[in-house]
Design a protein around this motif. Structure first.
Motif, PDB file in Angstrom:
ATOM      1  N   ASN B  29     -18.425  15.348  -8.520  1.00  0.00           N
ATOM      2  CA  ASN B  29     -18.388  13.883  -8.640  1.00  0.00           C
ATOM      3  C   ASN B  29     -17.161  13.451  -9.418  1.00  0.00           C
ATOM      4  N   ASP B  30     -16.905  14.250 -10.494  1.00  0.00           N
ATOM      5  CA  ASP B  30     -15.734  13.945 -11.307  1.00  0.00           C
ATOM      6  C   ASP B  30     -14.461  14.003 -10.473  1.00  0.00           C
ATOM      7  N   LEU B  31     -14.382  15.053  -9.626  1.00  0.00           N
ATOM      8  CA  LEU B  31     -13.191  15.209  -8.807  1.00  0.00           C
ATOM      9  C   LEU B  31     -12.935  13.943  -8.010  1.00  0.00           C
ATOM     10  N   ALA B  32     -14.002  13.416  -7.414  1.00  0.00           N
ATOM     11  CA  ALA B  32     -13.831  12.211  -6.592  1.00  0.00           C
ATOM     12  C   ALA B  32     -13.242  11.079  -7.411  1.00  0.00           C
ATOM     13  N   LEU B  33     -13.802  10.926  -8.603  1.00  0.00           N
ATOM     14  CA  LEU B  33     -13.368   9.813  -9.442  1.00  0.00           C
ATOM     15  C   LEU B  33     -11.939  10.014  -9.951  1.00  0.00           C
ATOM     16  N   ILE B  34     -11.671  11.272 -10.368  1.00  0.00           N
ATOM     17  CA  ILE B  34     -10.319  11.570 -10.865  1.00  0.00           C
ATOM     18  C   ILE B  34      -9.289  11.402  -9.748  1.00  0.00           C
ATOM     19  N   SER B  35      -9.638  11.913  -8.539  1.00  0.00           N
ATOM     20  CA  SER B  35      -8.723  11.764  -7.403  1.00  0.00           C
ATOM     21  C   SER B  35      -8.416  10.300  -7.168  1.00  0.00           C
ATOM     22  N   LEU B  36      -9.465   9.508  -7.171  1.00  0.00           N
ATOM     23  CA  LEU B  36      -9.291   8.085  -6.921  1.00  0.00           C
ATOM     24  C   LEU B  36      -8.282   7.497  -7.904  1.00  0.00           C
ATOM     25  N   PHE B  37      -8.472   7.855  -9.168  1.00  0.00           N
ATOM     26  CA  PHE B  37      -7.596   7.310 -10.201  1.00  0.00           C
ATOM     27  C   PHE B  37      -6.151   7.791 -10.012  1.00  0.00           C
ATOM     28  N   ILE B  38      -6.025   9.111  -9.751  1.00  0.00           N
ATOM     29  CA  ILE B  38      -4.664   9.656  -9.673  1.00  0.00           C
ATOM     30  C   ILE B  38      -3.943   9.156  -8.426  1.00  0.00           C
ATOM     31  N   GLN B  39      -4.654   9.137  -7.280  1.00  0.00           N
ATOM     32  CA  GLN B  39      -3.999   8.671  -6.052  1.00  0.00           C
ATOM     33  C   GLN B  39      -3.563   7.219  -6.200  1.00  0.00           C
ATOM     34  N   TRP B  40      -4.407   6.456  -6.799  1.00  0.00           N
ATOM     35  CA  TRP B  40      -4.127   5.051  -7.090  1.00  0.00           C
ATOM     36  C   TRP B  40      -2.846   4.952  -7.914  1.00  0.00           C
ATOM     37  N   ASN B  41      -2.765   5.791  -8.948  1.00  0.00           N
ATOM     38  CA  ASN B  41      -1.559   5.871  -9.763  1.00  0.00           C
ATOM     39  C   ASN B  41      -0.332   6.271  -8.946  1.00  0.00           C
ATOM     40  N   GLY B  42      -0.522   7.362  -8.180  1.00  0.00           N
ATOM     41  CA  GLY B  42       0.608   7.903  -7.402  1.00  0.00           C
ATOM     42  C   GLY B  42       1.169   6.876  -6.439  1.00  0.00           C
ATOM     43  N   LEU B  43       0.252   6.216  -5.703  1.00  0.00           N
ATOM     44  CA  LEU B  43       0.717   5.258  -4.693  1.00  0.00           C
ATOM     45  C   LEU B  43       1.400   4.060  -5.338  1.00  0.00           C
ATOM     46  N   MET B  44       0.811   3.592  -6.440  1.00  0.00           N
ATOM     47  CA  MET B  44       1.424   2.446  -7.114  1.00  0.00           C
ATOM     48  C   MET B  44       2.801   2.814  -7.649  1.00  0.00           C
ATOM     49  N   CYS B  45       2.904   4.029  -8.207  1.00  0.00           N
ATOM     50  CA  CYS B  45       4.194   4.461  -8.737  1.00  0.00           C
ATOM     51  C   CYS B  45       5.231   4.579  -7.612  1.00  0.00           C
ATOM     52  N   SER B  46       4.818   5.154  -6.462  1.00  0.00           N
ATOM     53  CA  SER B  46       5.750   5.266  -5.326  1.00  0.00           C
ATOM     54  C   SER B  46       6.232   3.893  -4.902  1.00  0.00           C
ATOM     55  N   SER B  47       5.275   2.950  -4.820  1.00  0.00           N
ATOM     56  CA  SER B  47       5.709   1.620  -4.364  1.00  0.00           C
ATOM     57  C   SER B  47       6.635   0.972  -5.386  1.00  0.00           C
ATOM     58  N   THR B  48       6.365   1.216  -6.682  1.00  0.00           N
ATOM     59  CA  THR B  48       7.271   0.669  -7.694  1.00  0.00           C
ATOM     60  C   THR B  48       8.693   1.174  -7.466  1.00  0.00           C
ATOM     61  N   LEU B  49       8.776   2.500  -7.227  1.00  0.00           N
ATOM     62  CA  LEU B  49      10.115   3.076  -7.019  1.00  0.00           C
ATOM     63  C   LEU B  49      10.785   2.480  -5.781  1.00  0.00           C
ATOM     64  N   CYS B  50       9.969   2.287  -4.713  1.00  0.00           N
ATOM     65  CA  CYS B  50      10.536   1.706  -3.491  1.00  0.00           C
ATOM     66  C   CYS B  50      11.058   0.305  -3.746  1.00  0.00           C
ATOM     67  N   LEU B  51      10.282  -0.468  -4.523  1.00  0.00           N
ATOM     68  CA  LEU B  51      10.699  -1.843  -4.826  1.00  0.00           C
ATOM     69  C   LEU B  51      11.952  -1.846  -5.701  1.00  0.00           C
ATOM     70  N   LEU B  52      12.021  -0.841  -6.550  1.00  0.00           N
ATOM     71  CA  LEU B  52      13.123  -0.768  -7.500  1.00  0.00           C
ATOM     72  C   LEU B  52      14.436  -0.341  -6.829  1.00  0.00           C
ATOM     73  N   ARG B  53      14.274   0.368  -5.694  1.00  0.00           N
ATOM     74  CA  ARG B  53      15.439   1.002  -5.065  1.00  0.00           C
ATOM     75  C   ARG B  53      16.628   0.067  -4.833  1.00  0.00           C
ATOM     76  N   PRO B  54      16.405  -1.106  -4.207  1.00  0.00           N
ATOM     77  CA  PRO B  54      17.584  -1.954  -3.958  1.00  0.00           C
ATOM     78  C   PRO B  54      18.299  -2.363  -5.244  1.00  0.00           C
ATOM     79  N   LEU B  55      17.544  -2.437  -6.354  1.00  0.00           N
ATOM     80  CA  LEU B  55      18.140  -2.902  -7.608  1.00  0.00           C
ATOM     81  C   LEU B  55      19.012  -1.844  -8.274  1.00  0.00           C
ATOM     82  N   ILE B  56      18.590  -0.586  -8.172  1.00  0.00           N
ATOM     83  CA  ILE B  56      19.298   0.440  -8.943  1.00  0.00           C
ATOM     84  C   ILE B  56      20.112   1.370  -8.067  1.00  0.00           C
ATOM     85  N   LYS B  57      20.184   1.052  -6.776  1.00  0.00           N
ATOM     86  CA  LYS B  57      20.816   1.958  -5.809  1.00  0.00           C
ATOM     87  C   LYS B  57      22.231   2.352  -6.228  1.00  0.00           C
ATOM     88  N   ASN B  58      23.002   1.356  -6.704  1.00  0.00           N
ATOM     89  CA  ASN B  58      24.418   1.626  -6.941  1.00  0.00           C
ATOM     90  C   ASN B  58      24.736   2.042  -8.372  1.00  0.00           C
TER      91      ASN B  58
END
Lengths: 247, 331
Positions: B29-58
């Motif tokens: 049960n813990d695994l499910a909950l931990i996965s949920l939290f971490i994946q949520w983190n991972g995806l949000m972090c990836s999207s942050t980086l994608c959004l940031l890309r045009p700003l810091i590209k150069n």
């Protein structure tokens, strides 16, 4: 139908002749081995379609096409090339008809049936995208349905009048002149390596500079080899003339 | 990239679940909950980086590294706070019952900080590797083109297609010439061949071009001074002949001539290829690559003892190769 084959390589012309005869043996075929000859043939024979190689000595295919755009009934032109990445990109992006050597018979047949007349916009874009530094080897003049060519190397000077630009050149040893449609400004930009502006209304060939003469009224005249009368040099351009004469 | 983030996240969830070596009923049960939290983190972090890309590209790589890392930490902090709040509201406190608000945040930041540093490093290395592979394949192509112009290949094919009808015997010979040349071109670079063979290959090349250019191409060989057994990097001279044809012969209506001459002095060979340089020359950039390639090959075979010099004198263009005279060892 009359077809003009323009290519500097005899073998390439030979092959096209064979293919065209196989497609239809009623085609009238004419040959030319460079751009200058191509224009002579167009004047003399009035073909319907031209198969034009790009890289040729004397005058290349793009320049010949450029001159041919000035005649009254533009022809259908199909470019042929063995390999030229820049030209190919240009052809693709501007829907210009072209064939790659060795040319396949079915492709050739298709191109002949569907070729269209090139327009000026397409041609200009071709010139721009062809990354070679190209400048014309000839100036073309259109007189009563015939296209005349004046080789740049035979030209002494371009002189601007009120409305027109007159070009003075050496026509088989005789001084000749004719009126052209280009502006002095565009000519100066195009030929700035070989020609020099000496006055608001004069562009002269650098190699032909002979001497500077100061007149009693303070004006300075420039003598050119092959040209009897001197040309006035404006004060603004005097230093650049002197610089060239020194070097 | 997102897929890799998902995998890394899931692996982390497994580690976190398995790490407290206690035998807990609730582990899966813990695994499910931990996965949920971490994946949520991972995806949000990836999207942050994608959004940031045009700003810091150069920006500089250092700036990009620091700013992406900081933004990831900020994202993790925000998400941790949000999660803690949600869990409190819905009283899903099974995993974190024993920890306080600050402890939870600190844990997450430490784990997140370590993992995102590793992940960023991984992506950086992967990117560098991809660039390297691209650069290498590009160099290989350039090397091939330095040895032979694509022009030559397609023009020769066209000559052959034409000759097949009218003079099949010549077509046959040209095909053989072309095959021999390409066999040599595609071979390993490190081999030395005798002058006898090198000249033979050059003649094959000239033979092909002569079919195409006819009378316009004339070539004179004054190379009797070069001993037949002198060793040459294979096809060293062919690109020079090709340049001479491209710049000196092809742009002229009446063609021109190429003169190849050779000298042997004090155990140094000097080969000169000269052609009249056309005034109608269309200046095309980027063909220094053949010369550069020859230079490199000379350097690798005869370090410090060989050179290629190009000079222009009154519309005559000279390419001069000097290299030591090495004899073919007796077999």
């Amino acid at each position: 139908m009359k077809i003009l084959i323009v290519d500097d390589e005899p073998l390439a012309r030979e092959r096209l002749t064979h293919l065209l005869t196989e497609i239809d043996d009623t085609y009238q075929l004419i040959n030319a081995s460079n751009g200058v000859e191509a224009i002579e043939q167009v004047n003399a024979q009035e073909p319907d379609i031209i198969l034009m190689d790009i890289r040729m000595p004397g005058m290349n295919g793009l320049e010949a096409t450029h001159h041919l755009m000035n005649i009254e009934n533009p022809l259908a032109i199909i470019f042929t090339t063995a390999y030229d990445e820049y030209a190919l990109q240009a052809f693709e992006s501007h829907a210009v008809d072209y064939l790659l050597k060795p040319i396949r018979k079915d492709r050739l047949e298709k191109a002949l049936n569907s070729c269209s007349k090139l327009n000026k916009v397409q041609l200009e874009q071709l010139g721009l995208q062809n990354h070679e530094v190209t400048y014309r080897t000839h100036i073309s003049v259109h007189i009563r349905g015939t296209l005349f060519l004046v080789a740049i190397k035979d030209i002494y000077c371009f002189l601007a009048d009120h409305k027109y630009v007159t070009v003075k050149y050496n026509k088989e040893g005789i001084l000749a002149e004719t009126i052209i449609e280009d502006t002095l400004k565009s000519l100066e930009e195009e030929f700035n390596t070989t020609f020099l502006r000496i006055h608001r209304n004069a562009l002269i060939r650098k190699d032909n500079i002979e001497a500077l003469q100061k007149q009693s009224d303070g004006k300075v005249l420039l003598k050119l080899r092959g040209l009897p009368e001197g040309l006035e040099v404006s004060r603004r351009h005097l230093s650049s003339v002197r610089k060239i004469m020194k070097s | 990239m997102v897929f890799t983030v998902l995998i890394i996240g899931e692996l982390l969830a497994f580690i976190l679940t398995l790490a407290p070596l206690s035998v807990a009923q609730q582990r899966w049960n813990d695994l499910a909950l931990i996965s949920l939290f971490i994946q949520w983190n991972g995806l949000m972090c990836s999207s942050t980086l994608c959004l940031l890309r045009p700003l810091i590209k150069n920006q500089s790589p250092q700036f990009i590294a620091v700013s992406s890392y900081l933004s990831l930490l900020i994202m993790i902090t925000l998400l941790s706070l949000l999660t803690f709040y949600i869990m409190n509201v819905y009283s899903i406190t099974s995993i974190i019952s024993s920890t306080s608000h600050w402890e939870f945040l600190l844990h997450n930041l430490l784990i997140g900080g370590i993992i995102s540093a590793l992940a960023l490093r991984y992506f950086y290395i992967q990117h560098q590797w991809r660039l390297k592979v691209e650069a290498e394949s590009c160099t290989k192509l350039q090397l091939l083109q330095a040895k032979i112009r694509p022009h030559f290949l397609f023009n020769s094919m066209n000559s052959i297609a034409s000759l097949t009808r009218t003079r099949p015997d010549v077509a046959e010979r040209i095909t053989e010439d072309l095959a021999e040349l390409f066999r040599m071109i595609l071979r390993d670079d490190h081999e030395l061949i005798t002058w006898f063979r090198e000249k033979e290959l050059c003649l094959r090349y000239i033979d092909i071009e002569k079919q195409r250019l006819g009378e316009r191409l004339t070539i004179q060989w004054h190379t009797n001074a070069i001993p037949d057994d002198a060793l040459f990097p294979a096809l060293l001279l062919q690109p020079l002949l090709e340049n001479a044809i491209f710049h000196g012969i092809e742009p002229e209506v009446n063609g021109g001539s190429i003169i190849v001459s050779g000298e042997l002095k004090a155990h140094q060979l000097k080969i000169t290829i000269q052609n009249s340089n056309s005034k109608n020359l269309v200046h095309r950039q980027g063909n220094k690559i053949a010369l550069k390639n020859i230079q490199e090959r000379l350097q690798s075979h005869f370090p410090g003892n060989a050179s290629i010099i190009c000079q222009e004198k009154d519309t005559i263009y000279f390419a001069i190769v000097t290299m030591p005279y090495q004899q073919k060892p007796d077999e």
